[in-house]
Design an enzyme around this catalytic site. Structure first.
Site, short mmCIF file in Angstrom:
data_model
loop_
_atom_site.label_atom_id
_atom_site.label_comp_id
_atom_site.label_asym_id
_atom_site.label_seq_id
_atom_site.Cartn_x
_atom_site.Cartn_y
_atom_site.Cartn_z
N ALA A 176 0.84 -1.20 0.00
CA ALA A 176 0.00 0.00 0.00
C ALA A 176 0.88 1.25 0.00
O ALA A 176 0.66 2.18 -0.80
CB ALA A 176 -0.92 -0.02 1.21
N LYS A 177 1.87 1.24 0.89
CA LYS A 177 2.74 2.42 1.00
C LYS A 177 3.61 2.59 -0.23
O LYS A 177 3.77 3.68 -0.75
CB LYS A 177 3.66 2.27 2.23
CG LYS A 177 2.94 2.55 3.53
CD LYS A 177 3.90 2.50 4.70
CE LYS A 177 3.66 1.22 5.45
NZ LYS A 177 4.34 1.02 6.68
N HIS A 198 4.11 -13.91 -13.72
CA HIS A 198 4.68 -12.83 -14.53
C HIS A 198 5.25 -13.34 -15.87
O HIS A 198 4.90 -12.85 -16.94
CB HIS A 198 5.78 -12.08 -13.78
CG HIS A 198 5.34 -11.49 -12.47
ND1 HIS A 198 4.06 -11.07 -12.24
CD2 HIS A 198 6.02 -11.24 -11.32
CE1 HIS A 198 3.96 -10.60 -11.01
NE2 HIS A 198 5.14 -10.69 -10.42
N ARG A 218 19.81 -6.58 -12.25
CA ARG A 218 18.35 -6.50 -12.17
C ARG A 218 17.83 -6.21 -13.56
O ARG A 218 18.19 -5.19 -14.17
CB ARG A 218 17.93 -5.37 -11.22
CG ARG A 218 16.43 -5.16 -11.20
CD ARG A 218 15.97 -4.09 -10.23
NE ARG A 218 14.51 -3.94 -10.37
CZ ARG A 218 13.93 -2.96 -11.04
NH1 ARG A 218 14.66 -2.02 -11.62
NH2 ARG A 218 12.61 -2.91 -11.14
N LYS A 277 13.93 -17.99 -17.12
CA LYS A 277 14.94 -17.97 -16.06
C LYS A 277 14.53 -16.87 -15.08
O LYS A 277 14.26 -15.75 -15.50
CB LYS A 277 16.30 -17.66 -16.70
CG LYS A 277 17.44 -17.64 -15.73
CD LYS A 277 18.79 -17.71 -16.44
CE LYS A 277 19.22 -16.39 -17.03
NZ LYS A 277 20.63 -16.36 -17.43
N LYS A 322 16.62 -14.46 -7.76
CA LYS A 322 16.88 -13.39 -6.80
C LYS A 322 18.35 -13.43 -6.44
O LYS A 322 19.00 -14.46 -6.57
CB LYS A 322 16.04 -13.59 -5.54
CG LYS A 322 14.54 -13.62 -5.84
CD LYS A 322 13.76 -12.90 -4.80
CE LYS A 322 12.34 -12.68 -5.26
NZ LYS A 322 11.89 -11.33 -5.13
N GLU A 362 16.87 -10.31 -10.29
CA GLU A 362 16.94 -9.24 -9.30
C GLU A 362 18.29 -9.30 -8.62
O GLU A 362 18.80 -10.40 -8.36
CB GLU A 362 15.83 -9.40 -8.25
CG GLU A 362 14.51 -8.83 -8.70
CD GLU A 362 13.38 -8.93 -7.68
OE1 GLU A 362 12.38 -8.22 -7.85
OE2 GLU A 362 13.49 -9.73 -6.74
#
Ligand code: NDP
Ligand code: BG6
Length: 510
Positions: A42-43, A265, A366, A358, A361, A241
């Site tokens: 939310a933030k 995704h 990134r 692929k 993390k 990432e």
């Protein structure tokens, strides 16, 4: 109003006009409730996206935003919390103080439990006061952990009967963790909502370059004839990432990278990439085509999957934690933080073409990219005469979703000069060089679409079922066999196994 202006080629100045004029309907109001307003998403994303829409004059004239969560907060405290995350993202040269102040005045807070009908009825009363007798439309954004989705939907939907406009609910992933749990979630949600009220978010669909995929494919003659097994050798879908699961280890350990990134995704991108031309740009026509792709996919073989997990690493005097160093992750966790997989679509267009995914993390960079490697030029004159390296001779189309959004094509050209030397160069559409306007965040587009009732970028339940049917068997097998992940150092290029997997299909990762 449907955002035809945004779908077709409308100059940016006209977008505002088109949206603004229609949304300025004195008789109706939209109340947006962010359920889980005290949370990270939310933030970080939802309030900033709503502010950006407000700044761009894309929200209806009459709107109110309510934060809802268990934490005790006053309206002033919510505004203070929200104000810390708002920026002049749209135009960094601007001073948005005045706009921010106006926006914050439209933000309110109600504290309550997620399973309390009484608390939601109190919220309902407050919403009604703000709606002031206008036609009331309600959007609930469920930004809460999945185990409380259904309770919250049940309570939120209670007030729907007292509303004379629409009620829509945005649901965040994860939508279950396998076919069974996803089907159970869908059927629970459908006890309280119609399918067309459910907006399942996959925020990658709101990314500019993912949206552009269809434009690229279907409005450029030069790509259309090439878009099949006849000319495409392989397709790579890469998500990487350069940071770990810090802060989200508890959530992540229950899901792992395949569920977190690949099943949604990357698979959504694959479906858009591979689908046939839809009958129209209508949401149902597009989603029908995506489902067909998903249902044509060959079951994933465990041998075609490589899993990895990052371990701690020290570099340049800095030490980086391993995945299991996170206190919320069990020390003996086998959850993959990296995975690579080879997928196939058994239809006439894509028969035999490897789609390599692929995702990882804590890798060295990134990026999110789609890389399309074309076949070699048959009987290439220059290879025969100059022995050019075959890799160089392969054309490649790269759609860089992030960062530095770009579409570029690797072509072979002659190095200028009297001799005859070939070189591989990029024809490059780099967005920041071509367009001065800031690219909207995915959440802006998706929130606006939900307000406008545009479902094109949201996941329909049959799409979700097909996506889970593809991944559930191999996920179960990996878990039953307790497959040990290949460990890779934080900040590295990931497990070497991914290269062997690609090599099996004559592919070199881009
Ligand atoms: P949080 O863990 O921050 O939870 C949001 C709010 O829900 C919290 O502020 C808390 O509010 C309430 N909450 C948390 N845990 C519980 C619990 N066990 N029981 C009841 N209430 C609880 O989640 P995020 O904001 O990170 O994410 C929200 C949703 O979005 C999740 O479904 C997540 O998977 C998904 N998501 C998040 C992303 C991100 O980057 N954060 C990215 C993509 C999806 P309070 O205590 O005040 O009630
Ligand atoms: C979320 C995943 O869906 O997407 C996260 O749960 C991931 O693990 C995030 O970090 C990546 O999103 P983006 O937009 O930052 O690439």
């Amino acid at each position: 109003k449907k955002l035809e202006g945004l779908v077709t080629v409308t100059p940016p100045e006209e977008d505002k006009e088109a949206i603004g004029s229609d949304a300025k309907d004195d008789n109706s109001t939209v109340s947006i409730t962010v359920v889980g307003a005290s949370g990270d998403l939310a933030k970080k994303k939802i309030f900033p996206a709503l502010f950006a829409l407000y700044y761009e004059d894309c929200l209806p004239e009459h709107f109110t935003i309510f934060g809802y969560a268990r934490s005790k907060m006053t309206d002033a405290e919510l505004r203070n919390m929200v104000s810390r995350t708002l920026t002049c993202r749209i135009d960094k040269r601007e001073n948005c103080d005045e706009k921010m102040e106006q926006f914050l005045k439209r933000c309110f807070y109600h504290s309550g439990q997620y399973d309390s009908q009484d608390n939601f009825m109190e919220l309902n009363r407050k919403l009604k006061e703000h709606e002031g007798g206008r036609v009331s439309n309600r959007l609930f954004y469920l930004s809460i952990p999945p185990n409380i989705f259904v309770d919250a939907v049940k309570c939120a939907s209670l007030s729907a009967s007292s509303v004379n406009g629409w009620t829509r609910v945005i649901v965040e992933k994860p939508f279950g963790r396998d076919s069974e749990s996803s089907a159970a979630l869908t059927s629970s949600l459908k006890q309280y909502l119609e399918e067309e009220q459910i907006f399942r978010i996959d925020h990658y669909l709101g990314k500019e370059l993912v949206e552009n995929l269809s434009v690229l494919r279907f409005s450029n003659l030069m790509f259309q004839p090439l878009w099949s097994r006849n000319y495409i050798r392989n397709v790579q879908l890469i998500f990487s990432e350069d940071f770990g699961t810090e802060g989200r280890g508890g959530y992540f350990d229950h899901y792992g990278i395949i569920r977190d990134i690949m099943q949604n995704h990357l698979l959504q991108i694959l479906a858009l990439f591979a689908m046939e031309t839809p009958v129209s740009l209508d949401a149902e026509d597009i989603r029908n085509e995506k489902v067909k792709v998903l249902r044509s996919m060959r079951p994933i073989r465990i041998d075609d999957v490589v899993v990895g997990q990052y371990k701690s690493h020290t570099r340049g005097g800095n030490s980086y934690p391993g995945y299991t160093d996170d206190k919320t992750v069990p020390k003996d966790s086998l959850t993959p933080t990296f995975a690579a997989a080879a997928l196939f679509i058994d239809n006439a267009r894509w028969d035999g073409v490897p789609f390599l995914m692929k995702a990882g993390k804590a890798l060295h960079d990134r990026r999110a990219e789609i890389r399309v490697q074309f076949r070699h030029v048959p009987g290439n004159l220059y290879n025969r005469n100059f022995g050019t390296d075959l890799d160089r001779a392969t054309n490649e189309l790269v759609i860089r979703v992030q960062p530095d959004e770009a579409i570029y094509i690797k072509i072979n050209n002659k190095v200028p000069g009297l001799g005859m030397r070939l070189d591989s160069s990029n024809l490059n559409l780099l967005y920041k060089a071509r367009y001065s306007k800031e690219i909207p965040d995915a959440y802006e587009r998706l929130l606006l679409d939900a307000i406008e009732g545009e479902r094109r970028l949201f996941i329909r339940s049959d799409e979700l079922d097909a996506a889970w049917s593809l991944f559930t068997p191999v996920l179960k097998e990996l878990e039953e066999k307790k497959m040990i992940p290949e460990y890779y150092p934080y900040g590295s290029r990931g497990p070497v196994g991914a290269h062997y997997l690609a090599a099996r299909y004559n592919v070199k990762w881009g």
